[in-house]
Design a protein around this motif. Structure first.
Motif, PDB file in Angstrom:
ATOM      1  N   ALA A 170       0.828  -1.204   0.000  1.00 46.62           N
ATOM      2  CA  ALA A 170       0.000   0.000   0.000  1.00 46.62           C
ATOM      3  C   ALA A 170       0.864   1.256   0.000  1.00 46.62           C
ATOM      4  N   LYS A 171       1.938   1.249   0.781  1.00 48.60           N
ATOM      5  CA  LYS A 171       2.834   2.411   0.826  1.00 48.60           C
ATOM      6  C   LYS A 171       3.521   2.635  -0.511  1.00 48.60           C
ATOM      7  N   ALA A 172       3.778   1.539  -1.229  1.00 45.85           N
ATOM      8  CA  ALA A 172       4.437   1.643  -2.528  1.00 45.85           C
ATOM      9  C   ALA A 172       3.441   1.886  -3.664  1.00 45.85           C
ATOM     10  N   GLY A 173       2.148   1.923  -3.345  1.00 46.36           N
ATOM     11  CA  GLY A 173       1.138   2.139  -4.370  1.00 46.36           C
ATOM     12  C   GLY A 173       0.928   0.931  -5.269  1.00 46.36           C
ATOM     13  N   TYR A 174       1.212  -0.251  -4.737  1.00 42.12           N
ATOM     14  CA  TYR A 174       1.096  -1.472  -5.535  1.00 42.12           C
ATOM     15  C   TYR A 174      -0.186  -2.214  -5.163  1.00 42.12           C
ATOM     16  N   SER A 175      -0.945  -2.611  -6.154  1.00 38.30           N
ATOM     17  CA  SER A 175      -2.177  -3.357  -5.932  1.00 38.30           C
ATOM     18  C   SER A 175      -1.837  -4.845  -5.829  1.00 38.30           C
ATOM     19  N   LEU A 176      -1.892  -5.361  -4.622  1.00 40.77           N
ATOM     20  CA  LEU A 176      -1.469  -6.731  -4.356  1.00 40.77           C
ATOM     21  C   LEU A 176      -2.536  -7.738  -4.783  1.00 40.77           C
ATOM     22  N   LYS A 177      -2.127  -8.734  -5.528  1.00 44.08           N
ATOM     23  CA  LYS A 177      -3.027  -9.803  -5.962  1.00 44.08           C
ATOM     24  C   LYS A 177      -2.773 -11.045  -5.108  1.00 44.08           C
ATOM     25  N   ASP A 178      -3.751 -11.941  -5.081  1.00 40.68           N
ATOM     26  CA  ASP A 178      -3.598 -13.180  -4.310  1.00 40.68           C
ATOM     27  C   ASP A 178      -2.419 -14.007  -4.821  1.00 40.68           C
ATOM     28  N   THR A 179      -2.207 -13.978  -6.135  1.00 39.95           N
ATOM     29  CA  THR A 179      -1.077 -14.731  -6.696  1.00 39.95           C
ATOM     30  C   THR A 179       0.249 -14.115  -6.261  1.00 39.95           C
ATOM     31  N   ASP A 180       0.278 -12.780  -6.144  1.00 40.91           N
ATOM     32  CA  ASP A 180       1.483 -12.103  -5.646  1.00 40.91           C
ATOM     33  C   ASP A 180       1.787 -12.555  -4.223  1.00 40.91           C
ATOM     34  N   LEU A 181       0.755 -12.573  -3.403  1.00 40.44           N
ATOM     35  CA  LEU A 181       0.938 -12.932  -1.996  1.00 40.44           C
ATOM     36  C   LEU A 181       1.476 -14.351  -1.870  1.00 40.44           C
ATOM     37  N   ALA A 182       0.940 -15.249  -2.693  1.00 35.15           N
ATOM     38  CA  ALA A 182       1.418 -16.633  -2.654  1.00 35.15           C
ATOM     39  C   ALA A 182       2.885 -16.715  -3.047  1.00 35.15           C
ATOM     40  N   THR A 183       3.287 -15.921  -4.030  1.00 33.38           N
ATOM     41  CA  THR A 183       4.689 -15.916  -4.464  1.00 33.38           C
ATOM     42  C   THR A 183       5.596 -15.360  -3.381  1.00 33.38           C
ATOM     43  N   ILE A 184       5.153 -14.283  -2.740  1.00 35.86           N
ATOM     44  CA  ILE A 184       5.958 -13.638  -1.704  1.00 35.86           C
ATOM     45  C   ILE A 184       6.184 -14.574  -0.519  1.00 35.86           C
ATOM     46  N   LEU A 185       5.154 -15.344  -0.173  1.00 37.39           N
ATOM     47  CA  LEU A 185       5.229 -16.223   0.993  1.00 37.39           C
ATOM     48  C   LEU A 185       5.672 -17.642   0.650  1.00 37.39           C
ATOM     49  N   ALA A 186       6.140 -17.822  -0.591  1.00 39.57           N
ATOM     50  CA  ALA A 186       6.545 -19.168  -1.027  1.00 39.57           C
ATOM     51  C   ALA A 186       7.664 -19.737  -0.166  1.00 39.57           C
ATOM     52  N   ASP A 187       8.527 -18.864   0.369  1.00 40.44           N
ATOM     53  CA  ASP A 187       9.640 -19.312   1.206  1.00 40.44           C
ATOM     54  C   ASP A 187       9.335 -19.160   2.694  1.00 40.44           C
ATOM     55  N   GLY A 188       8.058 -19.006   3.040  1.00 38.15           N
ATOM     56  CA  GLY A 188       7.694 -18.848   4.436  1.00 38.15           C
ATOM     57  C   GLY A 188       7.781 -17.401   4.889  1.00 38.15           C
ATOM     58  N   THR A 189       7.932 -17.205   6.189  1.00 34.64           N
ATOM     59  CA  THR A 189       7.925 -15.855   6.755  1.00 34.64           C
ATOM     60  C   THR A 189       9.315 -15.364   7.143  1.00 34.64           C
ATOM     61  N   VAL A 195      11.336  -9.949   1.865  1.00 35.35           N
ATOM     62  CA  VAL A 195      11.751  -8.685   1.263  1.00 35.35           C
ATOM     63  C   VAL A 195      12.308  -8.924  -0.148  1.00 35.35           C
ATOM     64  N   GLN A 196      13.092  -9.984  -0.311  1.00 36.32           N
ATOM     65  CA  GLN A 196      13.625 -10.319  -1.626  1.00 36.32           C
ATOM     66  C   GLN A 196      12.500 -10.633  -2.604  1.00 36.32           C
ATOM     67  N   ASN A 197      11.517 -11.390  -2.153  1.00 34.00           N
ATOM     68  CA  ASN A 197      10.398 -11.755  -3.020  1.00 34.00           C
ATOM     69  C   ASN A 197       9.528 -10.542  -3.352  1.00 34.00           C
ATOM     70  N   LEU A 198       9.369  -9.650  -2.385  1.00 31.06           N
ATOM     71  CA  LEU A 198       8.632  -8.416  -2.651  1.00 31.06           C
ATOM     72  C   LEU A 198       9.299  -7.604  -3.746  1.00 31.06           C
ATOM     73  N   ALA A 199      10.619  -7.574  -3.722  1.00 32.22           N
ATOM     74  CA  ALA A 199      11.359  -6.774  -4.692  1.00 32.22           C
ATOM     75  C   ALA A 199      11.256  -7.328  -6.099  1.00 32.22           C
ATOM     76  N   MET A 200      10.799  -8.567  -6.224  1.00 27.65           N
ATOM     77  CA  MET A 200      10.676  -9.183  -7.546  1.00 27.65           C
ATOM     78  C   MET A 200       9.330  -8.876  -8.212  1.00 27.65           C
ATOM     79  N   LEU A 201       8.406  -8.240  -7.494  1.00 24.78           N
ATOM     80  CA  LEU A 201       7.100  -7.935  -8.076  1.00 24.78           C
ATOM     81  C   LEU A 201       7.224  -6.929  -9.197  1.00 24.78           C
TER      82      LEU A 201
END
Length: 201
Positions: A170-189, A195-201
């Motif tokens: 939200a701070k970055a103005g990015y509209s997060l999709k469910d598929t994005d969230l799954a990709t970001i959390l693919a390696d757990g928490t 942070v690395q996965n977020l940067a790949m969006l």
């Protein structure tokens, strides 16, 4: 690629539990000056340490040189400790005139360096803010631990991390999709991996 905003203050951090929140609040308010964050790698301890300092001293983010930082995994000798503590004697450029100390992976110090650190910390003024982090609190000298408020800093739960991710997007103005969230959390928490996965969006 989405630009990830580094935590600019304590309000950008989701503490893993209520004890961590209370300790962070106390540090930010100035009622606590010595804090030891212990927990697994990737739990965001260092980011939390910087965030606390940025909130405690509002103009600190403008004067990064006011923070003496040492990673004991890379610099673990007595001379490293002495050099870092000597830097604390310099006048801070922020509104308080203080300098601040963060030491990561403090359990990696050689025994002589750890003993020197304990003695040098005792020589600092009691109100100088110091934050240590460790993955293995059991490896630390109990006498060193006793000088700090020790707080277990575990990884966030999936729900907590999801909330943090949504806030960052939200701070970055990015509209997060469910598929994005799954990709970001693919390696757990693991904070670093998230942070690395977020940067790949």
């Amino acid at each position: 690629m989405m630009v990830i905003r580094s935590p600019s203050g304590w309000g950008d951090i989701i503490p893993p539990h209520s004890t961590a929140r209370r300790a962070g609040d106390a540090f930010v308010s100035g009622s606590l000056d010595r804090l030891l964050l212990e927990g697994p790698p990737g739990s965001g301890k260092t980011s939390a340490a910087y965030a606390m300092l940025f909130s405690r001293i509002p103009d600190l983010h403008k004067t990064q040189n006011d923070i003496s930082y040492l990673n004991a995994a890379d610099c673990r000798t007595e001379s490293d400790v002495l050099r870092t503590i000597e830097g604390m004697r310099m006048y801070g450029q922020n509104s308080t005139g203080q300098r601040f100390l963060i030491i990561d992976e403090v359990d990696c110090f050689a025994s002589v360096a750890a003993s020197t650190l304990k003695g040098k910390l005792d020589g600092l003024e009691t109100n100088v803010p110091v934050i240590l982090t460790t993955n293995h609190i059991s490896r630390l000298d109990p006498a060193l631990v006793s000088r700090f408020k020790a707080v277990h800093w575990n990884r966030l739960s999936v729900d907590q991390m999801t909330s943090w991710i949504k806030g960052q997007c939200a701070k970055a103005g990015y509209s997060l999709k469910d598929t994005d969230l799954a990709t970001i959390l693919a390696d757990g928490t693991d904070y670093r991996k998230v942070v690395q996965n977020l940067a790949m969006l």
